[in-house]
Design an enzyme around this catalytic site. Structure first.
Site: not given
Length: 783
Positions: A338, A427-428, A437, A561, A563, A565-566, A604, A627, A644, A646-648, A740, A742, A744
């Site tokens: 990314r 993604s987001h 990915k 999001d 793509d 996946d969230r 988280k 992910h 998780e 974040s929405g995955h 932690r 990130s 991304t």
């Protein structure tokens, strides 16, 4: 004396026989092939399947005898009148017998202590009578054979080690093929217990249920077994060969040796006139000229034709052909690639990535890579350059078009000849970002593998070739799969906010087919993301959806999001349902049918999630955020659910285990329908704790991991347990805090949770002060 006529001898073969003989060969051999394929092979398949089913039934009857004899032995047992244990009873081989009174039927009673599944077995025996024997794992993770028998004042539990049953399995005839024994409870997945797989397979697998148990015997015939039950097709080809020889002989007798010239050819031969030559390809470029004298022809000889103009290479193509000397290492993140599109991720990067991935795929035995893209402005060009690189490595590529990431993952999971692919998406992240990915052999490419990929892209050790390219649309197959899996009642009223991302067209169509009344919000693909950032984990990006849910009086709001996946959901009253709460609802549903299953969640997630999983008989597993780490952990543990914050959300129960925001939302709607409760009511039924959403603290990309290392070594957190699975999670008795890096974005990720507001403020202040000591620029936003 009259002169004897000189009759020429007919040759054994002549040109006139060639075409008719070829046609005859095609008819005879083609007919034999069709007969073999459509009649004989089907007949053979049915014969082998029937014989295999008989074999499976035979095994099932043999095992049924074991359970019948065992049931008779159990009937002779006389339980004591008080709770007791007996081992090695003469009535039942190697049996351990425990008797429990009614008030002792709870987890932890007995020795070895009862677990959730054994308590359930004993209670069912009390309520419904004697139960079928069950194979369950003990505290040492070893299979045991359990039976429960109701008694007047309690219940009797009999346990035998698996090797007692294994001795019976050893008596099965395994010469004929491969045998597998699996246990499957009603409405649950089959769990393999034992198999004998020593043969190459020669037919389809057949199964038979073992009466008096939850076992199923599966038998896969060996090639030898299959050959013994097939009718040879060789005689059909022998008949075809004889027929072909007879036809060729007839042709030799009937077709004249002059080749059977056509009438217009025969006239020319007889008269000696020249047969007109057919128009050739060269003639099309040189039309016939009128006849001229020799001198005129020489004078009028045409000048050489000008050379055809060469097509100019486009500037983009020239750019892609230029070897890339700048492949930044920092865009290779922990679980994807990314960076800034056009600067860090550009056309040469995508082309070289395609060459490297094609090389890796071919080395791994993969001949095909699936490619999808999201709706970002840069994604189409990057996709084209990526595919060109894949093709020039010698690997084939299939373009799935503009699709959400879950559709690519679905294609990799369902593909018979391809389970590797690349998704061009970020993604987001904001509009200026893009990335890739990667799935290779059904697993995400991450961590050390991505660093190795970076090295391959910079090296000259890249394969060359010419692959083939095709396009395929599988969105309809993805929608049909979910439609056939999820059942809804009534017509839920929902609002979908696709955030102008890749789900803009697919998500509304899917939920309408499921029977929902859909109100689309920002469901036009726009790579500029003009309405809000494509990140549903941020509360500020959900305000328009909350307002729309309230104004439409909707049952549910779905935020996806960029793509797909969230996911984050909104209740009918406008409350945000974070992903760890969604995992709690899904875990409660899945564990009810699959007790003892593993549930994976990230660092988280709420502490209440682990408590709920334990309460419902599951095994909670905390793991790293991301992910790729989550998918890998689920594959390692066989978990049926993961998620998780974040929405995955990853669902293996009835689905394929990849992160899919669309499918997760559909399963929540199904739970609402089954329980006949609103999402607000379901949310109120969960354990309640005070917590913050995910907090992002911007830092320099190159500093974020070093800051975490310093916090681990220099931070002072008296009275707390420190968890370093991913960053630093500080666990207090009344709450916890997390810091932690990130993977991304250039930021530190923080979250806090506690039993009450006072504890939350205390933990937040303690973590904030330690961060400030490490770096005075690290200041938490007011909250």
């Amino acid at each position: 004396m009259a002169e004897q006529a000189n009759i020429p001898r007919k040759p054994l073969w002549h040109s006139g026989m060639t075409l008719p003989a070829l046609l005859a060969a095609a008819l005879w051999l083609g007919g034999a092939h069709l007969l073999t394929t459509n009649v004989v092979n089907k007949h053979n398949i049915d014969r082998v399947r029937q014989a295999s089913q008989q074999k499976a039934d035979e095994y099932a009857r043999q095992l049924q005898g074991f359970f019948g004899q065992r049931q008779q032995q159990l009937a002779t047992l006389k339980p004591p009148q008080v709770s007791a244990i007996r081992t090695g009873t003469s009535a039942v081989t190697q049996a351990s017998v425990q008797y429990f009174t009614a008030d002792q039927l709870h987890v932890g009673a007995g020795s070895p202590p009862l677990n959730f599944a054994l308590v359930d077995l004993l209670k069912r025996s009390k309520q419904e009578g004697s139960q079928k024997p069950e194979f369950l794992r003990d505290d040492n993770n070893q299979w045991q054979l359990y039976s429960a028998r109701p008694e007047a004042d309690g219940a009797l539990l009999v346990a035998q080690p698996f090797d007692v049953f294994e001795r019976e399995l050893a008596k099965l005839d395994s010469v004929s093929g491969n045998i597998q024994i699996a246990q499957q409870f009603p409405d649950g997945p089959a769990r393999p217990l034992w198999n004998a797989s020593t043969h190459s397979t020669g037919g389809d697998t057949t199964s038979a249920a073992v009466a008096g148990s939850y076992l199923k015997v599966s038998f896969t015939p060996s090639t030898t077994f299959a050959a013994q039950h097939r009718v040879p097709a060789l005689w059909i080809y022998c008949v075809a060969a004889i027929g072909l020889l007879a036809t060729v002989f007839a042709l030799w007798k009937l077709v004249p040796a002059d080749g059977g010239a056509a009438p217009w050819e025969k006239g020319g031969r007889r008269g000696g006139s020249t047969v007109k030559k057919g128009l050739s390809k060269q003639d099309l470029g040189h039309p016939p000229q009128p006849k001229q004298s020799t001198s005129t022809m020489v004078a009028a000889a045409p000048s050489p034709a000008p050379a055809a103009p060469q097509a100019e290479e486009s500037s983009a193509r020239d750019l892609m052909r230029t070897p890339s000397t700048e492949i930044p290492a920092h865009v290779f993140r922990a679980y994807d690639i990314r960076g800034i599109a056009g600067e860090e991720i550009n056309e040469p990067f995508a082309y070289q990535l395609g060459r490297a991935l094609g090389t890796i795929a071919l080395q791994a035995g993969q001949k095909l890579l699936l490619v999808g893209r999201d709706g970002r402005n840069s994604s189409e060009l990057l996709r084209d350059c990526l595919i060109e690189g894949i093709l020039e490595s010698g690997c084939n590529a299939v373009d799935l078009g503009l699709v959400p990431s879950p559709v690519l993952y679905f294609a990799c999971a369902k593909g018979k000849n391809a389970n590797s692919g690349v998704m061009v998406a970020a993604s987001h992240n904001p509009a200026e970002y893009n990335g890739f990915k990667i799935v290779m052999n059904g697993r995400p490419l991450a961590d050390e593998q991505l660093r190795e990929l970076h090295g391959i892209m910079q090296s000259v050790q890249i394969s060359s070739g010419k692959g083939s390219h095709s396009a395929q649309d599988i969105s309809a197959a993805y929608i049909d799969e979910i439609f056939n899996d999820v059942a809804l009642a009534g017509q839920p009223n929902i609002v979908i906010d696709a955030g102008n991302g890749a789900t803009s067209r697919l998500a509304p169509e899917l939920f309408e087919q499921l029977g929902c009344a859909v109100e689309p919000l920002y469901c036009d693909v726009d790579g500029n993301f003009p309405n809000h950032a494509p990140d549903p984990s941020r509360p500020e990006n959900l305000q328009d959806l909350i307002a729309a849910v309230k104004s439409e009086n909707a049952d549910l709001g779905i935020a996806l999001d960029g793509d797909g996946d969230r996911v984050t959901l909104i209740t009918g009253s406008g409350r945000i349902v974070w992903a760890d709460q969604l995992v709690m609802l899904l875990a409660r549903d899945i564990l009810a049918r699959n007790p003892g299953s593993d549930i994976v969640f990230d660092v988280k997630s709420s502490r209440a999630l682990a408590d709920l999983v334990t309460q419902y008989g599951g095994r909670p597993i905390m793991w790293k955020t991301g992910h790729a780490p989550m998918k890998t952990k689920m594959l390692e543990t066989g978990a049926l659910l993961g998620g998780e914050l974040s929405g995955h959300i990853f669902i293996k129960d009835r689905w394929y285990g990849f992160d899919d925001g669309i499918y997760a939302a559909a399963r929540i709607l199904e739970i609402m329908a089954l329980r006949e409760q609103s999402l607000d009511e379901l949310l109120d039924s969960l354990p309640q704790m005070v917590n913050t959403p995910e907090i992002l603290l911007p830092v320099a990309e190159q500093d974020k991991f070093a800051l975490i290392d310093r916090l681990r070594s220099e931070g002072k957190f008296d009275g707390a347990d420190l968890n370093t699975i991913d960053g630093l999670r500080i666990e207090f008795a009344d709450g916890w805090g997390l810091v932690r890096a990130s993977n991304t974005t250039a930021a530190l990720t923080l979250r806090f949770e506690a039993d009450d507001e006072a504890a939350l403020a205390r933990i937040r202040e303690q973590v904030a002060s330690q961060l400030h000591k490490i770096d005075s620029a690290l200041v938490l936003p007011a909250g």
